[in-house]
Scaffold this motif. Structure first.
Motif, PDB file in Angstrom:
ATOM      1  N   GLN A 252      36.677  44.133  44.941  1.00 39.52           N
ATOM      2  CA  GLN A 252      37.332  43.469  43.809  1.00 39.52           C
ATOM      3  C   GLN A 252      37.237  41.954  43.926  1.00 39.52           C
ATOM      4  O   GLN A 252      37.074  41.250  42.943  1.00 39.52           O
ATOM      5  CB  GLN A 252      38.808  43.869  43.745  1.00 39.52           C
ATOM      6  N   PHE A 253      37.379  41.497  45.164  1.00 34.05           N
ATOM      7  CA  PHE A 253      37.297  40.065  45.404  1.00 34.05           C
ATOM      8  C   PHE A 253      35.931  39.543  44.958  1.00 34.05           C
ATOM      9  O   PHE A 253      35.818  38.555  44.233  1.00 34.05           O
ATOM     10  CB  PHE A 253      37.538  39.766  46.887  1.00 34.05           C
ATOM     11  N   THR A 256      35.393  39.332  41.188  1.00 29.76           N
ATOM     12  CA  THR A 256      36.078  38.286  40.437  1.00 29.76           C
ATOM     13  C   THR A 256      35.772  36.886  40.927  1.00 29.76           C
ATOM     14  O   THR A 256      36.273  35.903  40.377  1.00 29.76           O
ATOM     15  CB  THR A 256      37.605  38.501  40.503  1.00 29.76           C
ATOM     16  N   MET A 260      36.876  33.132  39.511  1.00 30.57           N
ATOM     17  CA  MET A 260      37.763  32.307  40.314  1.00 30.57           C
ATOM     18  C   MET A 260      37.173  30.916  40.549  1.00 30.57           C
ATOM     19  O   MET A 260      37.853  29.892  40.433  1.00 30.57           O
ATOM     20  CB  MET A 260      38.023  32.981  41.675  1.00 30.57           C
ATOM     21  N   VAL A 305      42.675  32.548  45.718  1.00 23.20           N
ATOM     22  CA  VAL A 305      42.368  33.727  46.538  1.00 23.20           C
ATOM     23  C   VAL A 305      43.634  34.540  46.748  1.00 23.20           C
ATOM     24  O   VAL A 305      43.635  35.765  46.617  1.00 23.20           O
ATOM     25  CB  VAL A 305      41.776  33.289  47.902  1.00 23.20           C
ATOM     26  N   ASP A 307      46.299  34.718  44.872  1.00 21.21           N
ATOM     27  CA  ASP A 307      46.661  35.431  43.638  1.00 21.21           C
ATOM     28  C   ASP A 307      45.873  36.730  43.522  1.00 21.21           C
ATOM     29  O   ASP A 307      46.412  37.775  43.179  1.00 21.21           O
ATOM     30  CB  ASP A 307      46.362  34.548  42.413  1.00 21.21           C
ATOM     31  N   GLN A 308      44.603  36.603  43.798  1.00 22.17           N
ATOM     32  CA  GLN A 308      43.737  37.774  43.703  1.00 22.17           C
ATOM     33  C   GLN A 308      44.180  38.865  44.685  1.00 22.17           C
ATOM     34  O   GLN A 308      44.287  40.034  44.348  1.00 22.17           O
ATOM     35  CB  GLN A 308      42.282  37.356  43.975  1.00 22.17           C
ATOM     36  N   ALA A 311      47.292  40.499  43.595  1.00 21.00           N
ATOM     37  CA  ALA A 311      47.016  41.422  42.488  1.00 21.00           C
ATOM     38  C   ALA A 311      46.448  42.736  43.019  1.00 21.00           C
ATOM     39  O   ALA A 311      46.774  43.816  42.516  1.00 21.00           O
ATOM     40  CB  ALA A 311      46.032  40.780  41.511  1.00 21.00           C
ATOM     41  N   GLU A 312      45.637  42.635  44.049  1.00 23.55           N
ATOM     42  CA  GLU A 312      45.030  43.843  44.612  1.00 23.55           C
ATOM     43  C   GLU A 312      46.074  44.715  45.298  1.00 23.55           C
ATOM     44  O   GLU A 312      45.979  45.939  45.290  1.00 23.55           O
ATOM     45  CB  GLU A 312      43.915  43.484  45.604  1.00 23.55           C
TER      46      GLU A 312
END
Length: 727
Positions: A252-253, A256, A260, A305, A307-308, A311-312
């Motif tokens: 996922q990182f 996105t 980002m 990073v 935030d991501q 979210a995960e």
RNA sequence: GCGCCCGUAGCUCAGCGGAUAGAGCGCUUGCCUCCGGAGCAAGAGGCCAGAGGUUCGAGUCCUCUCGGGCGUACCA
């Protein structure tokens, strides 16, 4: 006891000669059954085979047969012949009529010689009580051995890993001494090295004069400063490694990352760095620090990073395995945790950290130049650590005949390096002196590999110092053998050191030996001072002593206060040491505080308890070792109980156990021995009343109790464990 | 790649080439009017990672395979 063994061996040898067999060594070992005291030999098995094969040979029946076929042919007759031979041997041994032998039997092909316990118990018990704390020790051996252990680093903490080392080293020294060797215990304090330089850099730069007021608190505080220095110096690398890890295993990182970074770019960060990051991350390649230009970019990128990752965690998606891609090593929660740990210092550390490694190099230069102010600081801080170490060694019962310090052997080490270079054993490769050992030995397979022996800036390495130290041990202290108790990860390293010295012509290097042992781990994994998860010795000790106090309060509230405190220490330290020793050196120790706090079962308190019970029985009887020693004449157990026989056999075994433990460097054998003996004593006093027995049994059992107590105390003493008389 | 170590009961570990592979923890059931219950007794629980070999005899020694750990050029 030795006499009983010798007589059994002689009797068997005579029997074999009588039967027409040539002289040969005969195995003798304790009869392995409960409630026996005697020796057995399996000689009939070997003889049976020999006899049958010889007969077949003489009759010419082996001709043309393969070894396998011959074996098959002989098998049945061997099985028939063995019990017959055993019986013949037993009959002849019995016929010789040795008064020490109670019975001689052939059982399952073995010849079992049981001792007449009453006849030799008095001699055994007499030997034990007379020799007292020396019972079990071997005759002096004219060989001196230096046992180096403990080696803590100043400016760092003493944790549970060091504990295994010290406890093991102490026990091995004790065991070798008891076996008869002349032992010198040596410590080797790591008072200089990169860790010290890093720690002092961090101290001066960020924490000068913040040290705790109390001297005894400073060692630990210094350890924290060291840990911080490490975290600071690795910060940039840790951050970049973490980004690479995300790129590699967080789908996922990666998905996105483009969005980002565009967001970041709109915020005005430098485009070049962003393009670089984007490229590296989407291709899961390492990010090179030196290619990042703007120290603002990573700190600005970091919250995005986070935030991501948050979210995960909040909306987890199932992991979809991709062909050829490695499995993730971290869960989303772990990633977030790691991110948070790095985020804590991001703003403060990222930019400045660029220059820190150079500052450390400059600090090292101050040491190399022996700048007085710096040397004074080093001396002062070193002492902060030493105060704590001395206290710990005292608690552990570790005493040393020799204290080596790394700082003392630097010059001597450089001298050896110079000589190695001159002689062409060492060479300059990639800017630093190394020894290409395989090449020098003409080995084509990588075996000893290459060892750097000095840094390119001329400062010393651990290896530089160990070359000098090894020589000193033999030349200055004249020892015949030198043993290094150091964990297994250094195995190759020590082989390299000793091999280099051999190449140099230092023959005594062949008498230098690395005694390796496996690591201590935690239930959750490897101990790492970087993760800050290394349990410190002082904390563990406090917890275990506190627990011991609680249990004493519960089990024996009447004990007076100072006794309680002493016993709490004996039990707590004993328990801790026993746990470290009751595991073979080749096995990893998993240190679990919960387990360490339990004193049940196979642990030191079980053995200490048996010792205390024995002491109490003797106290009730008003007898001492001395008074019993005077009553050994005509000692009479009457009809011996199996539990008594087992106990006698156990007591008699101590000298041999010590010899074997010394030959194999294995304290484990002693832990097993004392446990087994305590168990047998338990069986004995449950089955055989002592104080209530009629004479002469009563005195005999008291004498047996006293001898057991002695053997238990001596065994525990080898392990560095005290045996209280009440608990 | 190469080298070293580990693999035995649910878990943690013993087991000197030899007799019926043993402990502790955990689980089940008993035992304090009796030298101290930090204890004792009993029960359930094992193709000793796998395959070959050596041996009269292999959990133990040798070879290979599998699984795990560690080490392998300027940390100590």
């Amino acid at each position: 006891m030795a006499r009983g063994e010798q007589q059994a061996a002689e009797a068997i040898a005579a029997a074999l000669a009588d039967l027409g067999f040539s002289a040969r060594p005969v195995d003798l070992r304790p009869i392995p059954f409960e409630g026996t005291w005697g020796l057995a030999t399996s000689a009939a098995y070997a003889l049976g085979n020999e006899v049958v094969m010889r007969e077949l040979e003489e009759r010419g029946q082996l001709e043309g047969l393969s070894k396998k076929e011959a074996k098959t042919l002989a098998g049945a007759s061997v099985r028939e012949r063995v019990p017959v031979l055993a019986r013949q041997i037993a009959e002849r041994v019995a016929a010789a009529g040795n008064p020490l032998f109670g019975s001689v039997e052939a059982v399952n092909g073995y010849v079992n010689i049981a001792f007449d316990a009453n006849a030799i118990a008095a001699a055994l018990i007499g030997e034990v009580l007379e020799r007292g704390s020396r019972y079990g020790q071997g005759a002096p051996i004219a060989e001196s051995v230096m046992v180096e252990h403990s080696q803590p680093n100043t400016h760092k903490d003493f944790h549970v890993g060091h504990l295994r080392n010290s406890v093991l080293g102490v026990a091995i020294g004790n065991i070798l001494r008891a076996a008869g060797y002349e032992v010198k215990d040596a410590n080797y304090i790591g008072d200089i090295g990169m860790h010290v330089i890093k720690c002092l850099w961090c101290y001066e730069r960020f924490h000068k004069r913040e040290e705790p007021a109390r001297l005894e608190d400073r060692g630990r505080w210094l350890g924290e400063v060291y840990a911080e220095s490490d975290a600071r110096l690795n910060f940039r690398k840790d951050v970049l490694d973490f980004l690479q890890l995300l790129a590699r295993e967080d789908q996922q990182f990666v998905a996105t990352i483009d969005r980002m970074l565009k967001y970041l770019w709109r915020k005005g960060a430098e485009g070049e760095d962003i393009a670089y990051l984007l490229g590296r991350i989407t291709h899961a390649q390492p990010i090179k620090d030196e290619l990042l230009r703007d120290d603002e970019v990573i700190p600005r990128f970091w919250p995005i990073v986070g935030d991501q990752l948050r979210a995960e965690v909040a909306a987890p998606r199932p992991y979809v395995p991709v062909e050829g891609e490695p499995e993730p090593t971290m869960t989303p929660e772990e990633r977030l945790e790691r991110w948070e740990a790095l985020a804590e210092h991001m703003d403060e550390w990222w930019g400045p950290s660029r220059g820190w490694r150079d500052e450390v190099r400059a600090t090292l230069a101050r040491w190399e130049a022996q700048e007085p102010e710096f040397v004074a600081l080093w001396e002062e801080t070193r002492e902060w650590s030493m105060v704590g170490f001395r206290r710990i060694f005292e608690e552990l019962g570790a005493t040393f005949d020799v204290w080596f310090y790394e700082s003392e052997v630097e010059e001597e080490g450089r001298q050896i390096v110079r000589d190695l270079l001159e002689q062409g054993i060492a060479e300059i490769s990639e800017g630093l002196p190394v020894v290409k050992i395989d090449e020098k030995l003409g080995l084509s397979e990588p075996t000893y590999r290459t060892l750097p022996i000095l840094r390119s800036d001329g400062s010393t390495l651990y290896s530089t110092k160990d070359l000098a130290l090894t020589r000193r041990k033999f030349e200055e202290f004249g020892v015949d053998r030198a043993i290094w108790v150091v964990d297994v990860r250094q195995s190759l390293y020590f082989q390299q050191i000793f091999k280099i010295l051999e190449l140099w012509g230092f023959e005594q290097a062949r008498r230098a030996q690395h005694l390796d042992y496996e690591m201590v781990r935690l239930p959750e994994g490897v101990i790492s001072s970087r993760k800050g998860n290394a349990p410190l010795y002082v904390d563990i000790r406090d917890a275990v002593v506190a627990r011991a106090r609680e249990i004493i309060e519960e089990k024996n509230p009447e004990l007076d206060a100072t006794r309680k405190e002493d016993v709490a220490w004996d039990v707590a330290l004993g328990s801790l040491k026993y746990a470290m020793l009751a595991r073979d050196t080749s096995k990893v120790v998993v240190f679990d505080l919960e387990e360490a706090l339990s004193f049940d079962g196979h642990a030191a308190p079980y053995i200490q308890y048996a010792h205390a019970r024995a002491s109490r029985i003797l106290e009730h009887a008003g007898e001492t070792d001395e008074s019993l020693l005077a009553q050994l004449e005509g000692l009479d157990f009457g009809a011996l109980q199996p539990e008594e026989l087992g106990l006698l056999q156990g007591i008699a075994a101590l000298p041999d156990e010590i010899q074997r433990a010394a030959a194999e460097y294995r304290p484990l054998l002693i832990t097993s021995y004392v446990y087994e003996l305590a168990k047998r004593f338990n069986d004995f006093y449950h089955a055989c009343p002592v104080l209530q027995s009629p004479e002469p049994t009563r005195t005999a059992r008291l004498a047996l109790t006293a001898a057991t107590r002695r053997a238990l105390a001596n065994g525990l003493a080898l392990l560095g464990i005290d045996a209280p008389e009440e608990m």
